[in-house]
Design a protein around this motif. Structure first.
Motif, PDB file in Angstrom:
ATOM      1  N   ASP A 256       0.971  -1.135  -0.103  1.00  0.00           N
ATOM      2  CA  ASP A 256       0.341  -0.126   0.108  1.00  0.00           C
ATOM      3  C   ASP A 256       0.334   1.591  -0.078  1.00  0.00           C
ATOM      4  O   ASP A 256       2.108   1.762   0.092  1.00  0.00           O
ATOM      5  CB  ASP A 256      -1.052   0.017   1.005  1.00  0.00           C
ATOM      6  CG  ASP A 256      -2.030  -0.965   1.485  1.00  0.00           C
ATOM      7  OD1 ASP A 256      -2.330  -1.696   0.743  1.00  0.00           O
ATOM      8  OD2 ASP A 256      -2.597  -1.876   2.094  1.00  0.00           O
ATOM      9  N   GLY A 257       0.295   2.541  -0.665  1.00  0.00           N
ATOM     10  CA  GLY A 257       0.849   3.203  -0.378  1.00  0.00           C
ATOM     11  C   GLY A 257       1.439   3.869  -1.916  1.00  0.00           C
ATOM     12  O   GLY A 257       2.393   4.644  -1.905  1.00  0.00           O
ATOM     13  N   MET A 258       2.180   2.729  -2.847  1.00  0.00           N
ATOM     14  CA  MET A 258       2.857   2.787  -3.958  1.00  0.00           C
ATOM     15  C   MET A 258       2.342   4.600  -4.899  1.00  0.00           C
ATOM     16  O   MET A 258       0.909   4.412  -4.782  1.00  0.00           O
ATOM     17  CB  MET A 258       3.370   1.473  -4.784  1.00  0.00           C
ATOM     18  CG  MET A 258       4.284   0.552  -2.797  1.00  0.00           C
ATOM     19  SD  MET A 258       5.959   1.348  -3.053  1.00  0.00           S
ATOM     20  CE  MET A 258       6.860   0.740  -4.386  1.00  0.00           C
ATOM     21  N   ASP A 259       3.494   4.748  -5.806  1.00  0.00           N
ATOM     22  CA  ASP A 259       2.931   5.543  -6.624  1.00  0.00           C
ATOM     23  C   ASP A 259       2.663   4.468  -7.634  1.00  0.00           C
ATOM     24  O   ASP A 259       3.287   3.526  -7.942  1.00  0.00           O
ATOM     25  CB  ASP A 259       3.820   6.413  -6.892  1.00  0.00           C
ATOM     26  CG  ASP A 259       4.526   7.384  -6.114  1.00  0.00           C
ATOM     27  OD1 ASP A 259       3.148   7.680  -5.732  1.00  0.00           O
ATOM     28  OD2 ASP A 259       5.156   8.043  -6.068  1.00  0.00           O
ATOM     29  N   VAL A 260       1.225   4.695  -8.034  1.00  0.00           N
ATOM     30  CA  VAL A 260       1.219   4.062  -9.487  1.00  0.00           C
ATOM     31  C   VAL A 260       0.033   5.107 -10.671  1.00  0.00           C
ATOM     32  O   VAL A 260      -0.339   5.793 -10.546  1.00  0.00           O
ATOM     33  CB  VAL A 260       0.100   2.635  -9.179  1.00  0.00           C
ATOM     34  CG1 VAL A 260       0.478   2.066  -8.212  1.00  0.00           C
ATOM     35  CG2 VAL A 260      -1.086   3.551  -8.546  1.00  0.00           C
ATOM     36  N   THR A 261       0.089   4.092 -11.701  1.00  0.00           N
ATOM     37  CA  THR A 261      -0.300   4.236 -12.792  1.00  0.00           C
ATOM     38  C   THR A 261      -1.601   3.632 -13.251  1.00  0.00           C
ATOM     39  O   THR A 261      -1.222   2.745 -12.807  1.00  0.00           O
ATOM     40  CB  THR A 261       0.198   4.212 -14.465  1.00  0.00           C
ATOM     41  OG1 THR A 261       1.279   5.732 -14.180  1.00  0.00           O
ATOM     42  CG2 THR A 261      -0.687   5.294 -15.466  1.00  0.00           C
ATOM     43  N   ALA A 262      -2.886   3.924 -12.985  1.00  0.00           N
ATOM     44  CA  ALA A 262      -4.182   2.700 -13.111  1.00  0.00           C
ATOM     45  C   ALA A 262      -4.716   2.624 -14.022  1.00  0.00           C
ATOM     46  O   ALA A 262      -5.176   4.314 -15.051  1.00  0.00           O
ATOM     47  CB  ALA A 262      -5.596   3.079 -12.216  1.00  0.00           C
ATOM     48  N   VAL A 263      -5.062   1.105 -15.468  1.00  0.00           N
ATOM     49  CA  VAL A 263      -5.182   1.771 -16.394  1.00  0.00           C
ATOM     50  C   VAL A 263      -6.178   0.549 -16.639  1.00  0.00           C
ATOM     51  O   VAL A 263      -6.526  -0.791 -16.206  1.00  0.00           O
ATOM     52  CB  VAL A 263      -3.685   1.015 -16.971  1.00  0.00           C
ATOM     53  CG1 VAL A 263      -4.007   0.772 -18.900  1.00  0.00           C
ATOM     54  CG2 VAL A 263      -2.580   2.113 -17.547  1.00  0.00           C
ATOM     55  N   SER A 264      -7.219   0.824 -17.596  1.00  0.00           N
ATOM     56  CA  SER A 264      -8.348   0.472 -17.503  1.00  0.00           C
ATOM     57  C   SER A 264      -9.189  -0.031 -18.470  1.00  0.00           C
ATOM     58  O   SER A 264      -8.702   1.083 -19.631  1.00  0.00           O
ATOM     59  CB  SER A 264      -9.800   0.506 -16.967  1.00  0.00           C
ATOM     60  OG  SER A 264      -9.852   1.054 -16.639  1.00  0.00           O
ATOM     61  N   ALA A 265      -9.615  -1.078 -19.171  1.00  0.00           N
ATOM     62  CA  ALA A 265     -10.647  -1.557 -20.905  1.00  0.00           C
ATOM     63  C   ALA A 265     -11.419  -1.834 -20.304  1.00  0.00           C
ATOM     64  O   ALA A 265     -12.205  -3.346 -20.803  1.00  0.00           O
ATOM     65  CB  ALA A 265      -9.731  -1.466 -21.329  1.00  0.00           C
ATOM     66  N   ILE A 266     -12.523  -1.336 -19.140  1.00  0.00           N
ATOM     67  CA  ILE A 266     -13.973  -1.560 -19.243  1.00  0.00           C
ATOM     68  C   ILE A 266     -15.204  -1.101 -18.814  1.00  0.00           C
ATOM     69  O   ILE A 266     -14.932   0.067 -19.263  1.00  0.00           O
ATOM     70  CB  ILE A 266     -14.049  -2.464 -17.163  1.00  0.00           C
ATOM     71  CG1 ILE A 266     -13.179  -1.316 -16.024  1.00  0.00           C
ATOM     72  CG2 ILE A 266     -12.674  -3.056 -17.287  1.00  0.00           C
ATOM     73  CD1 ILE A 266     -13.173  -1.378 -14.928  1.00  0.00           C
ATOM     74  N   GLY A 267     -15.955  -1.291 -18.392  1.00  0.00           N
ATOM     75  CA  GLY A 267     -17.276  -0.895 -18.570  1.00  0.00           C
ATOM     76  C   GLY A 267     -17.644   0.320 -17.950  1.00  0.00           C
ATOM     77  O   GLY A 267     -18.032   1.395 -18.266  1.00  0.00           O
ATOM     78  N   GLN A 268     -16.984   0.103 -16.793  1.00  0.00           N
ATOM     79  CA  GLN A 268     -16.660   1.508 -15.762  1.00  0.00           C
ATOM     80  C   GLN A 268     -15.902   1.549 -15.007  1.00  0.00           C
ATOM     81  O   GLN A 268     -16.013   0.835 -13.860  1.00  0.00           O
ATOM     82  CB  GLN A 268     -18.661   0.690 -14.570  1.00  0.00           C
ATOM     83  CG  GLN A 268     -19.859   0.723 -15.424  1.00  0.00           C
ATOM     84  CD  GLN A 268     -20.977   0.090 -14.675  1.00  0.00           C
ATOM     85  OE1 GLN A 268     -20.850   0.266 -13.426  1.00  0.00           O
ATOM     86  NE2 GLN A 268     -21.910  -0.018 -14.949  1.00  0.00           N
TER      87      GLN A 268
END
Length: 339
Positions: A256-268
């Motif tokens: 927890d607490g790490m820097d991240v880039t969130a990537v998604s290809a979903i409906g919502q």
């Protein structure tokens, strides 16, 4: 990265949409609605009759487009039935896959998975990976796939993934899922809204499941009570919560607490991003639902990437060690659901 499809999705979940695009879509909905009602009329009046197979058929579906959370519920049902001695097959249309779905494709025999995500489609592939002991088939004709499973492998229970609108196959139990927050969106028919069918479809529902995609479930519980009272249907709540984040190559968990880039290809996608509150999300990258990833989509992203498990099955073929997936835990009373 976002195209017209994504803009239309925004309209679908805006309570009182305006603008020329919405007016055009609303006009088109007249024709869609006519076709949908005509099909339902023919089946309801038994002018058209669904075909039967020698197995107990459970449909898990929804009345709207987009990611309501069918796939984890299908898995929970399949696991429960398998543990209770049933011989189970999951049948999917195979949307987004490259396989010829005019014929029956066996994605998994419960031991081996025979196709990758790009061939099978992301959801059938994920189902094949996460349901040991369960057959997974894809075909545009759920009847042909179900018949093949019964005749060739002795399957006694069929689970239709996203099968509510597929009326050509008789089912013994129709389970419909509804998002606790998104609901039925702007309550318009496609393409102006997310509804695949009108109110006439409500009479076909046997069990309604309100899906909570939040760590706080009060809204879902309230919606379940309202819908139970309104529709006079057995109504349950399905709880989805974040469990942990793991590297899709090594399985190592991300702290927890790490820097991240969130990537998604979903409906919502926003609901997925909301689950990442324990991390420092420096950027979100959103593609259209069922997007087929290319290496260039993630090539320039520095640092840790977090995605959904549905997306992870399409990203695992890339030579990247910085991609993590969010594991969700799904909680539902399956015994009560299948009564």
């Amino acid at each position: 990265m976002l195209n017209l499809k994504t803009e239309i999705t925004k309209i679908h979940y805006t309570r009182d949409p305006k603008g020329i695009l919405f007016e055009i879509l609303k006009f088109c909905s007249i024709f869609y609605g006519f076709g949908s009602r005509a099909k339902n009329f023919l089946y309801d009046k038994k002018i058209l009759r669904p075909k039967k197979v020698n197995a107990f058929v459970i449909s898990v579906g929804n009345m709207t487009t987009g990611g309501v959370g069918k796939t984890p519920v299908v898995t929970q049902i399949a696991k429960y039935l398998t543990e209770n001695g049933r011989r189970v097959a999951i049948v999917s249309r195979g949307y987004g896959g490259k396989l010829n779905n005019k014929k029956v494709n066996m994605i998994s025999d419960g031991v081996s998975v025979y196709y990758d995500a790009s061939e099978a489609g992301d959801e059938p592939y994920w189902l094949a990976q996460n349901n040991p002991g369960v057959y997974v088939f894809t075909c545009a004709s759920r009847y042909l796939a179900s018949k093949y499973a019964v005749n060739n492998f002795g399957v006694d229970t069929i689970i239709l993934d996203d099968g509510f609108q597929h009326r050509k196959l008789h089912r013994d139990l129709d389970i419909v899922l509804m998002d606790s927050v998104k609901g039925f969106g702007n309550e318009c028919l496609l393409p102006a809204g997310p509804l695949r069918e009108g109110a006439e479809a409500l009479d076909r529902i046997d069990k309604l499941v309100i899906v909570s995609k939040s760590t706080k479930h009060d809204t879902a519980k309230k919606v379940a009570k309202i819908m139970h009272k309104r529709l006079k249907l057995p109504t349950l709540v399905c709880y989805n919560e974040p469990d942990y984040v793991y590297n899709i190559k090594t399985g190592q968990r991300l702290m927890d607490g790490m820097d991240v880039t969130a990537v998604s290809a979903i409906g919502q996608p926003q609901q997925f991003y909301d689950f990442l509150k324990d991390f420092n999300v420096i950027k979100t990258v959103t593609f259209d639902d069922h997007h087929q990833y290319l290496p260039t989509d993630i090539l320039d992203i520095q640092g840790n990437i977090i995605t959904t498990e549905k997306d992870a099955v399409k990203l695992e073929r890339f030579d990247c060690n910085n991609i993590y997936a969010l594991k969700l835990k799904t909680m539902i009373d399956v015994e009560e659901l299948l009564k």
